[in-house]
Scaffold this motif. Structure first.
Motif, PDB file in Angstrom:
ATOM      1  N   GLU A 173      55.870  45.320  92.521  1.00  0.00           N
ATOM      2  CA  GLU A 173      54.938  44.821  92.922  1.00  0.00           C
ATOM      3  C   GLU A 173      53.137  46.045  92.843  1.00  0.00           C
ATOM      4  N   GLY A 174      53.730  47.351  92.547  1.00  0.00           N
ATOM      5  CA  GLY A 174      52.730  48.146  92.723  1.00  0.00           C
ATOM      6  C   GLY A 174      52.248  48.753  91.358  1.00  0.00           C
ATOM      7  N   SER A 175      53.136  47.628  89.878  1.00  0.00           N
ATOM      8  CA  SER A 175      52.410  47.922  89.146  1.00  0.00           C
ATOM      9  C   SER A 175      51.443  46.924  88.378  1.00  0.00           C
ATOM     10  N   PRO A 176      51.459  46.794  86.862  1.00  0.00           N
ATOM     11  CA  PRO A 176      50.543  45.728  86.089  1.00  0.00           C
ATOM     12  C   PRO A 176      51.058  44.724  87.063  1.00  0.00           C
ATOM     13  N   MET A 177      52.891  44.226  86.553  1.00  0.00           N
ATOM     14  CA  MET A 177      52.685  43.341  86.895  1.00  0.00           C
ATOM     15  C   MET A 177      52.803  42.586  88.341  1.00  0.00           C
ATOM     16  N   GLY A 178      52.441  43.328  89.322  1.00  0.00           N
ATOM     17  CA  GLY A 178      51.641  42.805  90.499  1.00  0.00           C
ATOM     18  C   GLY A 178      50.793  42.451  90.402  1.00  0.00           C
ATOM     19  N   ASP A 179      50.255  42.410  89.622  1.00  0.00           N
ATOM     20  CA  ASP A 179      48.010  42.015  89.240  1.00  0.00           C
ATOM     21  C   ASP A 179      49.020  40.417  89.117  1.00  0.00           C
ATOM     22  N   PHE A 180      49.675  39.977  88.659  1.00  0.00           N
ATOM     23  CA  PHE A 180      49.727  38.427  87.753  1.00  0.00           C
ATOM     24  C   PHE A 180      50.964  37.786  89.621  1.00  0.00           C
ATOM     25  N   LEU A 181      52.054  38.721  90.135  1.00  0.00           N
ATOM     26  CA  LEU A 181      52.776  38.395  90.929  1.00  0.00           C
ATOM     27  C   LEU A 181      52.992  39.264  92.166  1.00  0.00           C
ATOM     28  N   PRO A 182      52.212  39.731  92.920  1.00  0.00           N
ATOM     29  CA  PRO A 182      51.987  40.588  94.059  1.00  0.00           C
ATOM     30  C   PRO A 182      53.017  40.297  94.738  1.00  0.00           C
ATOM     31  N   LYS A 183      53.753  39.268  95.555  1.00  0.00           N
ATOM     32  CA  LYS A 183      54.947  39.174  96.045  1.00  0.00           C
ATOM     33  C   LYS A 183      56.020  39.067  95.706  1.00  0.00           C
ATOM     34  N   ILE A 184      57.026  40.192  95.133  1.00  0.00           N
ATOM     35  CA  ILE A 184      57.811  39.513  94.749  1.00  0.00           C
ATOM     36  C   ILE A 184      59.325  39.556  96.098  1.00  0.00           C
ATOM     37  N   PRO A 185      59.720  38.235  96.667  1.00  0.00           N
ATOM     38  CA  PRO A 185      60.257  38.391  97.179  1.00  0.00           C
ATOM     39  C   PRO A 185      62.040  38.688  96.999  1.00  0.00           C
ATOM     40  N   MET A 186      62.666  39.422  97.284  1.00  0.00           N
ATOM     41  CA  MET A 186      63.705  39.916  97.257  1.00  0.00           C
ATOM     42  C   MET A 186      64.690  39.300  98.901  1.00  0.00           C
ATOM     43  N   ARG A 187      64.989  37.916  97.987  1.00  0.00           N
ATOM     44  CA  ARG A 187      66.164  37.048  99.272  1.00  0.00           C
ATOM     45  C   ARG A 187      67.756  37.541  99.922  1.00  0.00           C
ATOM     46  N   GLU A 188      67.536  36.481 100.236  1.00  0.00           N
ATOM     47  CA  GLU A 188      69.271  36.895 100.922  1.00  0.00           C
ATOM     48  C   GLU A 188      70.011  36.420  99.758  1.00  0.00           C
ATOM     49  N   LEU A 189      69.821  35.343  99.315  1.00  0.00           N
ATOM     50  CA  LEU A 189      70.363  34.291  97.876  1.00  0.00           C
ATOM     51  C   LEU A 189      71.094  35.080  97.161  1.00  0.00           C
TER      52      LEU A 189
END
Length: 372
Positions: A346-362
């Motif tokens: 999320e803090g990398s350049p990827m975070g510019d396009f995907l600011p929130k990356i959910p780590m879900r229980e599933l």
């Protein structure tokens, strides 16, 4: 000579775990590499799955009482601002606002973040998920060149209230001067805090002077409706108003609007899903080969244990127990690494396009299940 039943039971309950641990540590380097292999596979699986979930996150956060009206041909074509009166007259519509994608960049073209020109009097009233203090809101309303930025975006560049920022335009050419008067936060953890909002009238007035003909147009309208169950009917009525006009409209729910962007990357997302399962499949084959090798090396030992009275299910338990122990350790390590990697991504350049990356229980459950 064979052991009695009680003796065998004693061995099976007291010594089995000790035998499993000793067998697992007999080739410590092999065991360590196997654990790391499983961990890397589970990490890759969980991170890829979380990235895929991030593509759909914004659509899941979409409000059911908001509709988006855009040009029927493509989003890159504008709509006349004059449409707002007719939109407001549609039964069931309780509010109308609008926005424009601005484009441009800050200092370097690599510094990408979403920038929108919005109607400052109506837009934020429709988006209660953006939390702004009353003092900052008053300052934003009073200045034409004021801008509100997300907390994540402000932290990324070290911006503070009162800072003057220059944006180099591309869709709207020239240097654009702004002053930060507000920093919004998300009402929920998943709310995007990486956007930039400034006043539409600031953009429109400059277009009247510098590029006549581009003023008085908006990228899309946002409609708030009283009853979400009437979304389809209201959408049809809106589009019927502008049928056969020079700028026909397409109205859809906010969720459908966001998913249309996801659909543009459908092949990429499908590829990521396939890769995530291929990674697990490959490591399963490697794991099976490693366990088979370990079992073949101990055929003589298993024969000796059978002569001492161990039954086949005891021997199967030894092999299975060792495999599960190694896989469980690898899976736990992989999930832990995944949880640690998400904030890094999320803090990398990827975070510019995907600011929130959910780590879900599933995702965690699937990762652990895959390992086992």
């Amino acid at each position: 000579m064979s052991f009695s039943t009680s003796t065998r039971e004693s061995w099976s309950t007291v010594k089995i775990l000790k035998l499993i641990s000793r067998n697992a540590l007999r080739h410590s380097l092999r065991t360590l590499l196997t654990i790391l292999g499983v961990a890397i596979a589970v990490t890759a699986f969980c991170v890829i799955r979380s990235t895929v979930d991030a593509w759909y996150l914004q659509s899941e956060e979409a409000a059911p009482d908001r509709l988006i009206t855009r040009n029927a041909v493509s989003l890159i074509f504008d709509l006349p601002l004059a449409y707002r009166e007719k939109l407001a007259s549609v039964p069931g519509v309780t509010g109308v606002s609008w926005s424009n994608w601005f484009g441009g960049h800050y200092v370097d073209p690599k510094n990408f973040f979403p920038k929108f020109a919005v109607d400052h009097l109506t837009y934020f009233a429709m988006y209660p998920e953006f939390v702004i203090s009353p003092e900052q809101w008053d300052a934003f309303v009073k200045e034409r060149d004021a801008v509100i930025v997300g907390r994540r975006l402000a932290d990324r560049f070290g911006w503070q209230l009162g800072d003057r920022i220059t944006i180099m335009g591309d869709i709207y050419p020239g240097d654009w001067e702004f002053v930060i008067r507000g920093i919004y936060t998300g009402r929920k953890e998943t709310t995007d805090e990486s956007s930039w909002f400034f006043r539409f009238d600031y953009l429109d007035e400059r277009m009247k002077v510098e590029m006549p003909g581009r003023d008085g147009n908006v990228g899309s309208f946002v409609l708030q409706i009283a009853d979400p169950s009437q979304a389809a009917q209201i959408s049809e009525e809106v589009d019927a108003l502008f049928k056969n006009s020079l700028a026909e409209t397409k109205t859809e729910t906010e969720e459908a609007f966001v998913l249309s962007f996801v659909a543009m990357s459908g092949q990429i997302i499908l590829g990521l899903k396939i890769i995530s399962f291929l990674v697990i499949g490959v490591i399963m084959l490697v794991m099976a080969n490693t366990m088979a090798m370990s079992a073949r090396e101990r055929v003589n030992e298993y024969a000796l244990l059978k002569t001492l009275g161990f039954r086949p299910f005891h021997l199967i338990g030894l092999v299975f127990g060792e495999s599960v122990a190694i896989a469980a350790l690898g899976g736990a390590l992989g999930i832990a690494l995944s949880i640690l990697m998400i904030p890094v991504l999320e803090g990398s350049p990827m975070g510019d396009f995907l600011p929130k990356i959910p780590m879900r229980e599933l995702t965690i459950i699937l990762g652990a299940t895959s390992a086992l």
